[in-house]
Design a protein around this motif. Structure first.
Motif, PDB file in Angstrom:
ATOM      1  N   HIS A  54       0.829  -1.184   0.090  1.00 40.40           N
ATOM      2  CA  HIS A  54       0.128   0.070  -0.112  1.00 40.40           C
ATOM      3  C   HIS A  54       0.744   1.137  -0.092  1.00 40.40           C
ATOM      4  N   ARG A  55       0.276   2.447  -0.093  1.00 41.44           N
ATOM      5  CA  ARG A  55       0.987   3.725  -0.130  1.00 41.44           C
ATOM      6  C   ARG A  55       0.287   4.682   0.627  1.00 41.44           C
ATOM      7  N   HIS A  56       0.597   5.809   1.155  1.00 42.08           N
ATOM      8  CA  HIS A  56       0.119   6.952   1.648  1.00 42.08           C
ATOM      9  C   HIS A  56       0.736   8.074   1.871  1.00 42.08           C
ATOM     10  N   PHE A  57       0.304   8.947   2.841  1.00 39.84           N
ATOM     11  CA  PHE A  57       0.803  10.095   3.078  1.00 39.84           C
ATOM     12  C   PHE A  57       2.362   9.919   3.620  1.00 39.84           C
ATOM     13  N   GLN A  58       3.132  11.069   3.446  1.00 43.04           N
ATOM     14  CA  GLN A  58       4.512  11.095   4.014  1.00 43.04           C
ATOM     15  C   GLN A  58       4.640  11.054   5.481  1.00 43.04           C
ATOM     16  N   GLY A  59       5.780  10.360   5.941  1.00 45.53           N
ATOM     17  CA  GLY A  59       6.083  10.672   7.251  1.00 45.53           C
ATOM     18  C   GLY A  59       5.454   9.746   8.311  1.00 45.53           C
ATOM     19  N   THR A  60       5.001   8.555   7.960  1.00 48.94           N
ATOM     20  CA  THR A  60       4.749   7.603   8.855  1.00 48.94           C
ATOM     21  C   THR A  60       5.788   6.836   9.430  1.00 48.94           C
TER      22      THR A  60
ATOM     23  N   PRO B  49      10.230   5.239   7.717  1.00 51.23           N
ATOM     24  CA  PRO B  49       9.040   6.094   7.024  1.00 51.23           C
ATOM     25  C   PRO B  49       9.342   5.658   5.396  1.00 51.23           C
ATOM     26  N   PRO B  50       8.028   5.186   4.905  1.00 56.18           N
ATOM     27  CA  PRO B  50       8.186   5.148   3.539  1.00 56.18           C
ATOM     28  C   PRO B  50       7.976   6.633   3.082  1.00 56.18           C
ATOM     29  N   CYS B  51       8.305   7.008   1.794  1.00 57.72           N
ATOM     30  CA  CYS B  51       8.233   8.015   1.413  1.00 57.72           C
ATOM     31  C   CYS B  51       6.740   8.510   0.811  1.00 57.72           C
ATOM     32  N   GLU B  52       6.590   9.788   0.557  1.00 55.60           N
ATOM     33  CA  GLU B  52       5.123   9.983   0.328  1.00 55.60           C
ATOM     34  C   GLU B  52       4.803   9.181  -0.957  1.00 55.60           C
ATOM     35  N   GLY B  53       3.684   8.542  -0.899  1.00 53.36           N
ATOM     36  CA  GLY B  53       3.260   7.706  -2.191  1.00 53.36           C
ATOM     37  C   GLY B  53       4.131   6.520  -2.519  1.00 53.36           C
ATOM     38  N   GLN B  54       4.878   6.167  -1.669  1.00 52.56           N
ATOM     39  CA  GLN B  54       5.935   5.089  -1.934  1.00 52.56           C
ATOM     40  C   GLN B  54       5.245   3.639  -1.558  1.00 52.56           C
ATOM     41  N   PHE B  55       5.076   2.937  -2.592  1.00 53.80           N
ATOM     42  CA  PHE B  55       4.522   1.595  -2.146  1.00 53.80           C
ATOM     43  C   PHE B  55       5.525   0.846  -1.153  1.00 53.80           C
ATOM     44  N   HIS B  56       4.814   0.213  -0.260  1.00 54.12           N
ATOM     45  CA  HIS B  56       5.687  -0.687   0.791  1.00 54.12           C
ATOM     46  C   HIS B  56       4.925  -1.715   1.184  1.00 54.12           C
TER      47      HIS B  56
ATOM     48  N   ALA C 154      -9.737   4.307   0.923  1.00 54.03           N
ATOM     49  CA  ALA C 154      -8.600   4.108  -0.129  1.00 54.03           C
ATOM     50  C   ALA C 154      -7.424   3.336   0.222  1.00 54.03           C
ATOM     51  N   ALA C 155      -7.060   3.302   1.722  1.00 49.54           N
ATOM     52  CA  ALA C 155      -6.041   2.447   2.113  1.00 49.54           C
ATOM     53  C   ALA C 155      -6.400   0.911   1.870  1.00 49.54           C
ATOM     54  N   SER C 156      -7.583   0.688   1.944  1.00 43.63           N
ATOM     55  CA  SER C 156      -7.798  -0.809   1.863  1.00 43.63           C
ATOM     56  C   SER C 156      -8.589  -1.047   0.503  1.00 43.63           C
ATOM     57  N   ARG C 157      -8.340  -0.158  -0.549  1.00 42.16           N
ATOM     58  CA  ARG C 157      -9.071  -0.313  -1.941  1.00 42.16           C
ATOM     59  C   ARG C 157      -8.027  -0.651  -2.877  1.00 42.16           C
ATOM     60  N   SER C 158      -8.495  -1.253  -3.687  1.00 46.51           N
ATOM     61  CA  SER C 158      -7.355  -1.687  -4.828  1.00 46.51           C
ATOM     62  C   SER C 158      -6.903  -0.519  -5.722  1.00 46.51           C
ATOM     63  N   VAL C 159      -5.721  -0.427  -6.251  1.00 44.60           N
ATOM     64  CA  VAL C 159      -5.258   0.489  -6.971  1.00 44.60           C
ATOM     65  C   VAL C 159      -6.306   0.404  -8.399  1.00 44.60           C
TER      66      VAL C 159
ATOM     67  N   GLU D 141      -9.251   0.043  -8.420  1.00 47.49           N
ATOM     68  CA  GLU D 141     -10.303   0.985  -8.149  1.00 47.49           C
ATOM     69  C   GLU D 141     -10.285   2.212  -7.652  1.00 47.49           C
ATOM     70  N   GLY D 142      -9.075   2.783  -7.914  1.00 52.46           N
ATOM     71  CA  GLY D 142      -8.649   4.096  -7.398  1.00 52.46           C
ATOM     72  C   GLY D 142      -8.197   4.177  -6.298  1.00 52.46           C
ATOM     73  N   GLY D 143      -8.135   2.994  -5.427  1.00 52.09           N
ATOM     74  CA  GLY D 143      -7.410   3.033  -3.931  1.00 52.09           C
ATOM     75  C   GLY D 143      -5.728   3.178  -4.033  1.00 52.09           C
ATOM     76  N   ASP D 144      -5.333   2.690  -2.815  1.00 51.34           N
ATOM     77  CA  ASP D 144      -3.806   2.847  -2.410  1.00 51.34           C
ATOM     78  C   ASP D 144      -3.470   1.307  -2.334  1.00 51.34           C
ATOM     79  N   GLN D 145      -4.184   0.313  -2.463  1.00 50.52           N
ATOM     80  CA  GLN D 145      -3.528  -0.964  -1.889  1.00 50.52           C
ATOM     81  C   GLN D 145      -3.431  -1.947  -3.248  1.00 50.52           C
ATOM     82  N   ILE D 146      -2.218  -2.814  -3.239  1.00 50.09           N
ATOM     83  CA  ILE D 146      -2.218  -3.769  -4.413  1.00 50.09           C
ATOM     84  C   ILE D 146      -2.569  -4.989  -3.974  1.00 50.09           C
TER      85      ILE D 146
END
Ligand SMILES: [Fe+2]
Length: 369
Positions: A239-245, A278-285, A326-331, A333-338
């Motif tokens: 998944h991917r998300h906002f910077q700095g987690t 911390p993964p970078c902004e929008g970086q998949f991890h 979006a955090a648990s919706r497939s990319v 379907e416009g989400g942020d999870q693979i």
């Protein structure tokens, strides 16, 4: 009328970094850092040894300080207008704090305790051991605050009353309130958690088989904090998300892969207790367990369910229990999870090879494509 000048204008100022240099704090930097290996130096402000920990993916809004209390030692009294979440890496001790309305609290911490100091409370940490050091790490939003106000006296010497941030007295004793919103967003409100290893988590199957998590609201801060657990001999979905987690490994054996869309290769971080990345902004991890033990990590950042700070996070906060995030919706379907079936085939092969080397039987089978 304009006046031309040859003087070089000031550009690109980072008042937080300028302040770190002025404080004389050593800075550790990396994609990942093992906090036990960070080099420390005397920090006159705290009266103990400390360092700043900065990361490639750390983002613009928060940082980490690593703080060492020597045997029998304590910090100098502190008070400031930035928020912070402490995690105890090792050692035992106590924290005493006083709110502006005169209410005093103290609590005793040990390895894997987590707590947040209410904004602008006076506080002091004490090492209870006469023989062993205590090592603490704090995630703070000082970079955001210092870059906004650029005034050390205001940040460290303001007497404004934020006593309401302390909340219910029971929050300082390890008690709290549980709010079950939806998987991935269930909340434990408190100020102090004695041991993250024993906190009860809630299922979050959308992120992968056997995944569970709990989100913390601590001392009414606007900072985010959650724990995730990954089931033995499995791995979570990318998944991917906002910077700095700031992801801090608590327990278990395994590794994480990080990559940006279009990258030929993955960046890899191997886990051990105290490793942060911390993964970078929008970086998949993606996080992989390679033993028969479950693995836990704790993540800290700015912006939480109550005080999201950004519009994207507010949408998550205000969505209904049945809306898929979006955090648990497939990319797809416009989400942020693979989803498992859509991931790069190399990912599963790398994990199977790690499992084979470790002699562990995989407990995750990929769905058919
Ligand atoms: Fe993540």
């Amino acid at each position: 009328m304009t006046t031309e000048t040859n003087a070089r204008p000031r550009y690109g100022v980072n008042s937080y970094l300028d302040w770190v240099a002025k404080e004389g704090l050593p800075v550790a930097y990396g994609v990942s850092l093992n906090l036990f290996e960070v080099e420390l130096a005397d920090w006159p402000r705290y009266g103990v040894k400390a360092a700043a920990a900065h990361f490639k993916g750390g983002g613009d809004y928060c940082n980490m300080f690593v703080v060492e209390l020597p045997a029998g030692g304590s910090t100098l009294p502190q008070q400031h207008l930035y928020e912070e979440i402490y995690f105890v890496l090792e050692g035992r001790g106590s924290t005493q704090l006083e709110l502006a309305d005169g209410r005093k609290h103290s609590f005793e911490w040990g390895p894997r305790s987590l707590f947040a100091i209410p904004l602008n409370a006076k506080y002091r940490h004490f090492n209870a051991s006469g023989r062993e050091r205590a090592l603490l790490v704090e995630t703070t939003n000082l970079p955001m605050v210092m870059n906004l106000f650029r005034n050390e006296d205001f940040i460290f010497n303001t007497k404004a009353d934020f006593s309401n941030r302390g909340g219910d007295d029971k929050y300082f004793s390890g008690d709290g309130d549980l709010y079950l919103l939806r998987p991935g967003n269930n909340v434990w409100q408190t100020n102090f958690i004695p041991d993250l290893a024993t906190v009860e988590l809630q299922p979050w199957e959308d992120r992968g088989a056997g995944s569970s998590s709990i989100t913390f609201l601590l001392s009414d801060t606007s900072m985010h904090c959650h724990i995730s657990e990954i089931a033995p001999a499995t791995y979570k979905k990318a998944h991917r998300h906002f910077q700095g987690t700031h992801v801090l490994t608590l327990s278990g054996d395994g590794y994480s892969l990080l990559w940006n869309v279009g990258d030929a290769d993955f960046e890899r971080v191997d886990w051990s207790y105290g490793v942060v990345f911390p993964p970078c902004e929008g970086q998949f991890h993606q996080h992989f367990v390679t033993s028969n033990n479950a693995s836990r990590y704790v993540a800290t950042n700015v912006g939480n369910l109550r005080y999201p700070l950004t519009e994207a996070r507010r949408k998550v906060s205000l969505s209904t229990p049945t809306q898929k995030q979006a955090a648990s919706r497939s990319v797809k379907e416009g989400g942020d999870q693979i989803e498992y079936e859509d991931q790069d085939p190399r990912i599963h092969q790398i994990w199977l090879e790690e499992m084979r080397k470790a002699g562990i039987t995989p407990r995750l089978e990929l769905p058919k494509r």
